[in-house]
Motif scaffolding. Structure first.
Motif, PDB file in Angstrom:
ATOM      1  N   THR A  20       0.853  -1.179   0.000  1.00 37.01           N
ATOM      2  CA  THR A  20       0.000   0.000   0.000  1.00 37.01           C
ATOM      3  C   THR A  20       0.896   1.239   0.000  1.00 37.01           C
ATOM      4  O   THR A  20       2.121   1.135   0.062  1.00 37.01           O
ATOM      5  CB  THR A  20      -0.916   0.028   1.228  1.00 37.01           C
ATOM      6  OG1 THR A  20      -0.099   0.229   2.413  1.00 37.01           O
ATOM      7  CG2 THR A  20      -1.694  -1.278   1.374  1.00 37.01           C
ATOM      8  N   ARG A  21       0.284   2.399  -0.029  1.00 35.36           N
ATOM      9  CA  ARG A  21       1.086   3.626   0.042  1.00 35.36           C
ATOM     10  C   ARG A  21       1.896   3.689   1.333  1.00 35.36           C
ATOM     11  O   ARG A  21       2.962   4.298   1.372  1.00 35.36           O
ATOM     12  CB  ARG A  21       0.176   4.860  -0.048  1.00 35.36           C
ATOM     13  CG  ARG A  21      -0.438   5.115  -1.415  1.00 35.36           C
ATOM     14  CD  ARG A  21       0.528   5.698  -2.417  1.00 35.36           C
ATOM     15  NE  ARG A  21       1.058   6.999  -2.081  1.00 35.36           N
ATOM     16  CZ  ARG A  21       1.583   7.847  -2.955  1.00 35.36           C
ATOM     17  NH1 ARG A  21       1.620   7.538  -4.246  1.00 35.36           N
ATOM     18  NH2 ARG A  21       2.092   8.993  -2.583  1.00 35.36           N
ATOM     19  N   ILE A 320       2.073  -0.516  -7.340  1.00 34.65           N
ATOM     20  CA  ILE A 320       0.907  -1.229  -6.812  1.00 34.65           C
ATOM     21  C   ILE A 320      -0.030  -1.641  -7.946  1.00 34.65           C
ATOM     22  O   ILE A 320      -0.635  -2.715  -7.921  1.00 34.65           O
ATOM     23  CB  ILE A 320       0.179  -0.352  -5.778  1.00 34.65           C
ATOM     24  CG1 ILE A 320       1.076  -0.133  -4.543  1.00 34.65           C
ATOM     25  CG2 ILE A 320      -1.141  -0.980  -5.351  1.00 34.65           C
ATOM     26  CD1 ILE A 320       0.594   0.969  -3.612  1.00 34.65           C
TER      27      ILE A 320
END
Length: 335
Positions: A20-21, A320
């Motif tokens: 994820t970020r 991602i």
């Protein structure tokens, strides 16, 4: 003139499952000056590739893992903005393994000058670079397709898979691709002229779909995904079939133990060869592969697509996106 400070991207945590970020951290650092034998680069393009996911985990692999709180690195193209090397001058365009950083300082020996007049420089991260070479050696040396044989390629719309299928077509094979969206199916059939393409997200029985697409069985399999798709293919292997095991993207974000497939019985029944490989295994022959790919590209025998994400800040999202099937062709970031 380089700015006094710039951003780099660090590995903030080892992800559980899909990154994820939060997996990434942007760090603002002072721009360094090169020492003797070094150059300061302005990053132009960064490559994001599925293999990088494995480097985010701890443990032994074919490349060392990324260190926590240190810059992530991968294929990149940059312009020399300051040089302390006799081999490179300001304005030269180079390729190498670069940190995810806007203005990195690197050893001149660690990068290679490329000629931007031969082809768009971004192709050196795709069809003329690591993905193209991976496809070339996997097809040429492991799959070894003969005229009229059936070759199946999984992950067929990605940078490696799309090149692998086209190279198999050059050798006269009948090529069946496996991809995950209607857009990718159209691309593979209409632009790359694959003979058949299976949209795996819409078929209820992958084994039946493969049997319909490969009525004479499978002579060679270029596998990028592993998992249930490959499990469904193994019963179709013909005598002396060859499998080039390039990747297993279906398992990269798995948090549990991967079970199966049990491939041994199919290898024995078909006297088949299954060989895992990475492009570095063929490093002594990169010039051969690069020259052949460039020749085919100039002849129009192969073509390519790039999915270009704009902006350094979007690099994590571009990475991602690989695991969401967002890319058609090579996924790159234009800085």
């Amino acid at each position: 003139m380089a700015p006094s400070a710039h951003y780099q991207i660090l590995l903030a945590e080892r992800p559980e499952g899909t990154p994820t970020r939060d997996t990434f951290h942007f760090d603002r650092v002072s721009t360094a000056s090169p020492s003797s034998g070094e150059v300061l680069l302005k990053t132009l393009y960064l490559s994001v590739d599925p293999y990088m996911r494995g480097r985010m985990n701890e443990g032994k692999s074919y490349v060392p893992p990324f260190e926590l709180h240190e810059p992530i690195s991968g294929g990149g193209i940059g312009e020399v903005v300051e040089s302390q090397s006799s081999s490179l001058k300001e304005g030269d365009i180079v390729i190498g393994n670069l940190n995810w950083e806007e203005y990195p300082v690197v050893s001149a020996d660690a990068v290679r000058k490329i000629d931007p007049s031969l082809a768009p420089v971004s192709t050196h991260l795709g069809i003329l670079g690591m993905p193209g070479l991976t496809a070339y050696f996997g097809i040429n040396d492991i799959c070894r397709p003969k005229e009229g044989e059936t070759v199946v390629v999984s992950g067929a719309a990605g940078a490696v898979g799309s090149a692998a299928g086209q190279i198999a077509k050059i050798y006269g094979a009948r090529v069946v691709g496996i991809a995950g969206t209607d857009e990718k199916v159209r691309y593979l059939k209409e632009e790359l002229h694959f003979d058949e393409v299976i949209q795996y997200n819409t078929v209820e029985d992958m084994g039946a779909a493969l049997q319909e697409a490969c009525p004479d069985g499978v002579d060679a399999y270029f596998d990028n995904v592993g998992g249930p798709i490959s499990e469904a293919l193994y019963p179709l292997l013909n005598k002396y079939a060859r499998i080039a095991q390039c990747g297993a993207i279906s398992t990269y974000n798995s948090t549990g133990e991967d079970v199966g497939p049990r491939v041994q019985q199919y290898l024995v029944k078909a006297s088949a060869l299954m060989q895992g490989f990475i492009v570095g295994d063929f490093s002594s022959r990169f010039q051969e592969g690069s020259e052949k790919l460039a020749e085919w590209l100039q002849q129009g025998s192969i073509t390519y697509r790039e999915n270009v994400v704009e902006g350094f800040q979007q690099t994590p999202d571009a990475f991602i996106g690989l695991f969401k099937g967002e890319n058609l062709g090579k996924q790159i970031v234009k800085i």
